[in-house]
Design a protein around this motif. Structure first.
Motif, PDB file in Angstrom:
ATOM      1  N   ASP A  28       0.811  -1.185  -0.088  1.00 35.92           N
ATOM      2  CA  ASP A  28      -0.047  -0.034   0.008  1.00 35.92           C
ATOM      3  C   ASP A  28       0.873   1.200   0.132  1.00 35.92           C
ATOM      4  OD1 ASP A  28      -2.333  -1.558   0.008  1.00 35.92           O
ATOM      5  OD2 ASP A  28      -2.895  -1.174   2.103  1.00 35.92           O
ATOM      6  N   TRP A  29       2.174   1.231   0.041  1.00 41.07           N
ATOM      7  CA  TRP A  29       2.959   2.333   0.114  1.00 41.07           C
ATOM      8  C   TRP A  29       4.305   2.124  -0.808  1.00 41.07           C
ATOM      9  CZ3 TRP A  29       7.930   2.103   1.891  1.00 41.07           C
ATOM     10  CH2 TRP A  29       8.205   1.349   2.777  1.00 41.07           C
ATOM     11  N   TRP A  30       4.896   0.946  -0.861  1.00 36.40           N
ATOM     12  CA  TRP A  30       6.036   1.018  -1.765  1.00 36.40           C
ATOM     13  C   TRP A  30       5.689   0.649  -3.237  1.00 36.40           C
ATOM     14  CZ3 TRP A  30      10.897  -2.973  -0.115  1.00 36.40           C
ATOM     15  CH2 TRP A  30      11.925  -2.383  -0.896  1.00 36.40           C
ATOM     16  N   SER A  31       5.732   1.521  -4.309  1.00 36.49           N
ATOM     17  CA  SER A  31       5.279   1.356  -5.366  1.00 36.49           C
ATOM     18  C   SER A  31       6.220   0.447  -6.071  1.00 36.49           C
ATOM     19  CB  SER A  31       5.288   2.772  -5.793  1.00 36.49           C
ATOM     20  OG  SER A  31       4.401   3.578  -5.424  1.00 36.49           O
ATOM     21  N   GLY A  32       5.700  -0.541  -6.920  1.00 35.70           N
ATOM     22  CA  GLY A  32       6.378  -1.485  -7.759  1.00 35.70           C
ATOM     23  C   GLY A  32       5.684  -2.828  -7.225  1.00 35.70           C
ATOM     24  N   ASP A  33       6.129  -3.821  -8.015  1.00 39.10           N
ATOM     25  CA  ASP A  33       5.819  -5.166  -7.895  1.00 39.10           C
ATOM     26  C   ASP A  33       6.400  -5.928  -6.892  1.00 39.10           C
ATOM     27  OD1 ASP A  33       4.190  -4.983 -10.278  1.00 39.10           O
ATOM     28  OD2 ASP A  33       5.985  -5.453 -11.331  1.00 39.10           O
ATOM     29  N   ILE A  34       5.567  -6.430  -5.816  1.00 45.37           N
ATOM     30  CA  ILE A  34       5.983  -6.903  -4.522  1.00 45.37           C
ATOM     31  C   ILE A  34       5.234  -8.488  -4.394  1.00 45.37           C
ATOM     32  CG2 ILE A  34       5.917  -6.946  -1.829  1.00 45.37           C
ATOM     33  CD1 ILE A  34       5.645  -4.026  -2.311  1.00 45.37           C
ATOM     34  N   ALA A  35       6.103  -9.400  -4.228  1.00 43.77           N
ATOM     35  CA  ALA A  35       5.834 -10.697  -4.084  1.00 43.77           C
ATOM     36  C   ALA A  35       6.503 -11.264  -2.690  1.00 43.77           C
ATOM     37  CB  ALA A  35       6.413 -11.656  -5.298  1.00 43.77           C
ATOM     38  N   GLY A  36       5.496 -12.041  -1.988  1.00 46.51           N
ATOM     39  CA  GLY A  36       5.844 -12.710  -0.760  1.00 46.51           C
ATOM     40  C   GLY A  36       4.915 -12.138   0.151  1.00 46.51           C
ATOM     41  N   GLY A  37       5.245 -12.750   1.404  1.00 50.27           N
ATOM     42  CA  GLY A  37       4.607 -12.312   2.505  1.00 50.27           C
ATOM     43  C   GLY A  37       5.475 -11.063   3.374  1.00 50.27           C
ATOM     44  N   THR A  38       4.812 -10.140   3.797  1.00 49.58           N
ATOM     45  CA  THR A  38       5.470  -8.927   4.310  1.00 49.58           C
ATOM     46  C   THR A  38       5.304  -8.439   5.589  1.00 49.58           C
ATOM     47  OG1 THR A  38       3.626  -7.230   3.593  1.00 49.58           O
ATOM     48  CG2 THR A  38       5.360  -7.761   1.935  1.00 49.58           C
ATOM     49  N   ASP A  39       4.723  -9.360   6.497  1.00 55.39           N
ATOM     50  CA  ASP A  39       4.147  -8.931   7.671  1.00 55.39           C
ATOM     51  C   ASP A  39       4.644 -10.201   9.089  1.00 55.39           C
ATOM     52  OD1 ASP A  39       2.213 -10.517   6.984  1.00 55.39           O
ATOM     53  OD2 ASP A  39       0.495  -9.637   7.266  1.00 55.39           O
ATOM     54  N   GLN A  40       5.384 -11.040   8.669  1.00 55.21           N
ATOM     55  CA  GLN A  40       5.560 -12.146   9.538  1.00 55.21           C
ATOM     56  C   GLN A  40       6.964 -12.427   9.805  1.00 55.21           C
ATOM     57  OE1 GLN A  40       3.334 -13.760  11.632  1.00 55.21           O
ATOM     58  NE2 GLN A  40       1.791 -12.385  10.595  1.00 55.21           N
ATOM     59  N   PRO A  41       7.456 -12.535  10.983  1.00 50.80           N
ATOM     60  CA  PRO A  41       8.939 -12.687  11.070  1.00 50.80           C
ATOM     61  C   PRO A  41       9.415 -13.825  10.128  1.00 50.80           C
ATOM     62  CG  PRO A  41       8.028 -12.543  13.293  1.00 50.80           C
ATOM     63  CD  PRO A  41       7.060 -12.538  12.178  1.00 50.80           C
ATOM     64  N   GLY A  42      10.463 -13.756   9.436  1.00 54.25           N
ATOM     65  CA  GLY A  42      11.027 -14.763   8.568  1.00 54.25           C
ATOM     66  C   GLY A  42      10.475 -14.475   7.034  1.00 54.25           C
ATOM     67  N   ASP A  43       9.380 -13.718   6.829  1.00 50.41           N
ATOM     68  CA  ASP A  43       8.859 -13.759   5.560  1.00 50.41           C
ATOM     69  C   ASP A  43       9.981 -13.014   4.528  1.00 50.41           C
ATOM     70  OD1 ASP A  43       5.981 -14.513   5.987  1.00 50.41           O
ATOM     71  OD2 ASP A  43       5.552 -12.526   5.968  1.00 50.41           O
ATOM     72  N   ILE A  44      10.047 -13.596   3.576  1.00 53.43           N
ATOM     73  CA  ILE A  44      10.780 -13.123   2.413  1.00 53.43           C
ATOM     74  C   ILE A  44       9.859 -12.554   1.225  1.00 53.43           C
ATOM     75  CG2 ILE A  44      12.746 -14.010   0.787  1.00 53.43           C
ATOM     76  CD1 ILE A  44      13.411 -16.115   2.489  1.00 53.43           C
ATOM     77  N   PHE A  45      10.308 -11.645   0.940  1.00 57.08           N
ATOM     78  CA  PHE A  45       9.607 -10.840  -0.181  1.00 57.08           C
ATOM     79  C   PHE A  45      10.548 -10.059  -1.106  1.00 57.08           C
ATOM     80  CE2 PHE A  45       9.891  -7.184   2.990  1.00 57.08           C
ATOM     81  CZ  PHE A  45       9.768  -6.268   2.029  1.00 57.08           C
ATOM     82  N   THR A  46       9.934 -10.139  -2.494  1.00 61.05           N
ATOM     83  CA  THR A  46      10.887  -9.434  -3.665  1.00 61.05           C
ATOM     84  C   THR A  46      10.030  -8.144  -3.812  1.00 61.05           C
ATOM     85  OG1 THR A  46       9.822 -10.490  -5.265  1.00 61.05           O
ATOM     86  CG2 THR A  46      11.812 -11.402  -4.252  1.00 61.05           C
ATOM     87  N   TYR A  47      10.943  -7.346  -4.237  1.00 62.46           N
ATOM     88  CA  TYR A  47      10.209  -5.751  -4.743  1.00 62.46           C
ATOM     89  C   TYR A  47      10.971  -5.651  -6.062  1.00 62.46           C
ATOM     90  CZ  TYR A  47      10.113  -0.842  -5.608  1.00 62.46           C
ATOM     91  OH  TYR A  47       9.734   0.169  -6.020  1.00 62.46           O
ATOM     92  N   SER A  48      10.279  -5.094  -7.153  1.00 64.16           N
ATOM     93  CA  SER A  48      10.823  -4.966  -8.392  1.00 64.16           C
ATOM     94  C   SER A  48      10.095  -3.820  -9.173  1.00 64.16           C
ATOM     95  CB  SER A  48      10.915  -6.389  -9.189  1.00 64.16           C
ATOM     96  OG  SER A  48       9.603  -6.803  -9.571  1.00 64.16           O
TER      97      SER A  48
END
Length: 147
Positions: A28-48
């Motif tokens: 909702d704030w980091w513009s771009g394509d985001i894949a993966g979880g973003t709100d739990q410890p250990g989550d891995i997500f990509t930004y592109s």
């Protein structure tokens, strides 16, 4: 020696829990394509942003109402000579009450003036964190790309 990593902060009339929740609504704030979880410890997500930026973040610290830390484990910035400049850096959101307000202190630890991308990346963080995230926190509404 003083840390020269990029940092900015602001105060809002919201609770630390509300600020924490907004930070974790990354899409909702980091513009771009985001894949993966973003709100739990250990989550891995990509930004592109195709053809410009790719990075992979791991959530290494998540303290409700207080702190969020992402470790950048991979990066490819196509607009600089050393494309992996972000790799190994940490993106930190410190949240603390300040009187009847809440302070959000954002630091991209490792994004230093020696980096070729420092100016462009600092400007982008200013728009995204100081603009989009701030507006998300204050309005609760997802924010469109600043570019």
């Amino acid at each position: 020696m003083k840390d020269q990593s990029y940092s900015l902060s602001f105060l809002v009339n919201k609770s630390p829990q509300e600020v924490f929740a907004a930070v974790n609504r990354v899409r909702d704030w980091w513009s771009g394509d985001i894949a993966g979880g973003t709100d739990q410890p250990g989550d891995i997500f990509t930004y592109s942003v195709p053809g410009i930026h790719y990075s992979e973040q791991t959530i290494t610290e998540l303290i409700p109402g207080k702190k969020v830390v992402w470790h950048v484990s991979d990066a490819n910035l196509t607009f600089v000579k050393h494309k992996s400049e972000w790799q190994g850096t940490d993106i930190i959101f410190d949240i603390a009450p300040k009187g009847d307000q809440t302070e959000l202190r954002f630091t991209h630890r490792g994004l230093v003036p020696d980096f070729e991308c420092h100016e462009a990346c600092s400007n982008a963080w200013g728009l995204l964190v100081g603009g989009n995230l701030l507006r998300l926190i204050t309005t609760g509404e997802p924010q469109p790309s600043p570019w």
